[in-house]
Design an enzyme around this catalytic site. Structure first.
Site, mmCIF file in Angstrom:
data_model
loop_
_atom_site.group_PDB
_atom_site.id
_atom_site.type_symbol
_atom_site.label_atom_id
_atom_site.label_comp_id
_atom_site.label_asym_id
_atom_site.label_seq_id
_atom_site.Cartn_x
_atom_site.Cartn_y
_atom_site.Cartn_z
ATOM 1 C CE LYS A 203 -2.756 9.650 13.300
ATOM 2 N NZ LYS A 203 -2.144 8.507 12.612
ATOM 3 C CE LYS B 277 -6.323 6.068 1.849
ATOM 4 N NZ LYS B 277 -6.064 7.265 2.688
ATOM 5 C CG ASN C 270 -6.686 10.349 12.476
ATOM 6 O OD1 ASN C 270 -5.926 11.266 12.167
ATOM 7 N ND2 ASN C 270 -6.312 9.082 12.438
ATOM 8 N N GLY D 80 0.828 -1.194 0.000
ATOM 9 C CA GLY D 80 0.000 0.000 0.000
ATOM 10 C C GLY D 80 0.862 1.244 0.000
ATOM 11 C CB SER E 210 -7.409 15.479 7.143
ATOM 12 O OG SER E 210 -8.494 15.521 6.229
ATOM 13 N N GLY F 274 1.070 4.462 -0.528
ATOM 14 C CA GLY F 274 0.592 5.825 -0.575
ATOM 15 C C GLY F 274 1.623 6.727 0.077
ATOM 16 C CG ASN G 195 -8.531 12.719 9.352
ATOM 17 O OD1 ASN G 195 -7.732 13.274 10.108
ATOM 18 N ND2 ASN G 195 -8.185 11.693 8.605
#
Length: 298
Positions: A178, A76, A182, A7, A247, A9, A186
């Site tokens: 965390k 994700k 978020n 992944g 975000s 990203g 976000n």
């Protein structure tokens, strides 16, 4: 060490690039555009004190990770099980798997698929992708690893690659901290497509963030999660530490991609419903992001 990133990203590319700079053989599993760009020109890492190309390999499928010693699992949250099943046939016995993902239950979900322990990791980093193979670093980069047979050894490897890493038995509480951060940032950043610093200049936004945090803390403490007493102050302080950061949810929506909102505010809403705790602020932010996702998909 042979290291794979499942992944690739912004998060996966950033940590993969740092590990490659430290001399490890790093293979990224990512989208075709990333694979083509990396094979043509390498992976560009842009951060304070360094802006250059890093030598990594890139492949489109998990078969390219056969034989790696360490996997950074960065997909994700909605893709955890599917990506885990795809990785499983190629995973070397004894390979260490780190779950560097948003949300609080990915390591457990992935371990159930792989049939082996997965180390949960709390990720504190601000990054984005400025191009198909161009990762930019905006701030922080520290990791908190859960305890495990190989955690200290891996933390040493990460620190040697200039990645601040600690091992903590309190990783579950840190994951929830965390998650709460978020939940506060976000969706609001995504709905307005503004950075954290811009967000908090609007007084009403700070009030909404406080409501979101209070709901999430109530849910966490109902599950006996030891949320830090100063969590609201830490949430508000993040805007000053990362004023220019959008975000990950905002970045996903800007690219027309599905977000992880179901595993952020959505998680609080679901857990609140199960516990009988009202979560109207989190529900409203969940609904707003879902509307934007539906609009993009129409």
């Amino acid at each position: 060490m042979n290291i794979g990133v499942m992944g690739a990203g912004a998060v996966g590319c950033f940590y993969g690039a740092l590990l490659a700079r430290a001399g490890h053989a790093v293979t990224l599993v990512g989208r075709p555009a990333l694979v083509r760009a990396v094979r043509a020109d390498g992976l560009r890492l842009e951060m304070r004190g360094f802006d250059g190309t890093v030598a990594v390999d890139a492949v489109a499928g998990p078969e390219g990770l056969a034989g790696v010693d360490l996997v950074l699992f960065c997909v994700k949250s909605a893709d955890t099980e599917e990506a885990g099943r795809a990785l499983l046939p190629h995973l070397k016995p004894g390979a260490v798997v780190l779950a560097l993902q948003n949300g609080v239950d990915n390591a457990d979900r992935l371990a159930a698929v792989l049939g082996r322990p997965v180390v949960p990791v709390v990720v504190y980093v601000a990054t984005d992708m400025a191009g198909a193979a161009h990762v930019r670093h905006h701030g922080r980069g520290d990791l908190i690893l859960g305890p495990g047979a190989d955690s200290e050894r891996v933390a040493d490897l990460l620190r040697a690659a200039a990645i601040p890493a600690t091992v903590s038995a309190g990783v579950t509480a840190a994951l929830w901290d965390k998650l709460i951060i978020n939940c506060a940032y976000n969706a609001l950043s995504a709905v307005a497509q503004v950075s954290y610093g811009t967000m908090v200049t609007v007084p009403a936004v700070r009030d909404v963030m406080a409501d979101v945090v209070a709901e999430a803390v109530a849910v966490a403490r109902a599950w006996d999660i030891a949320v830090a007493d100063d969590i609201l102050e830490r949430v508000m302080a993040l805007a000053a530490a990362m004023p220019n950061q959008l975000s990950s949810t905002a970045q996903d929506l800007a690219r027309g991609k599905a977000s992880e909102i179901d595993y952020l505010n959505g998680h609080i809403v679901r857990q609140g419903a199960a516990l009988g705790i009202a979560t109207p602020a989190n529900r409203a932010l969940l609904a707003m992001v879902k509307l934007l996702e539906a609009k993009a998909a129409a």
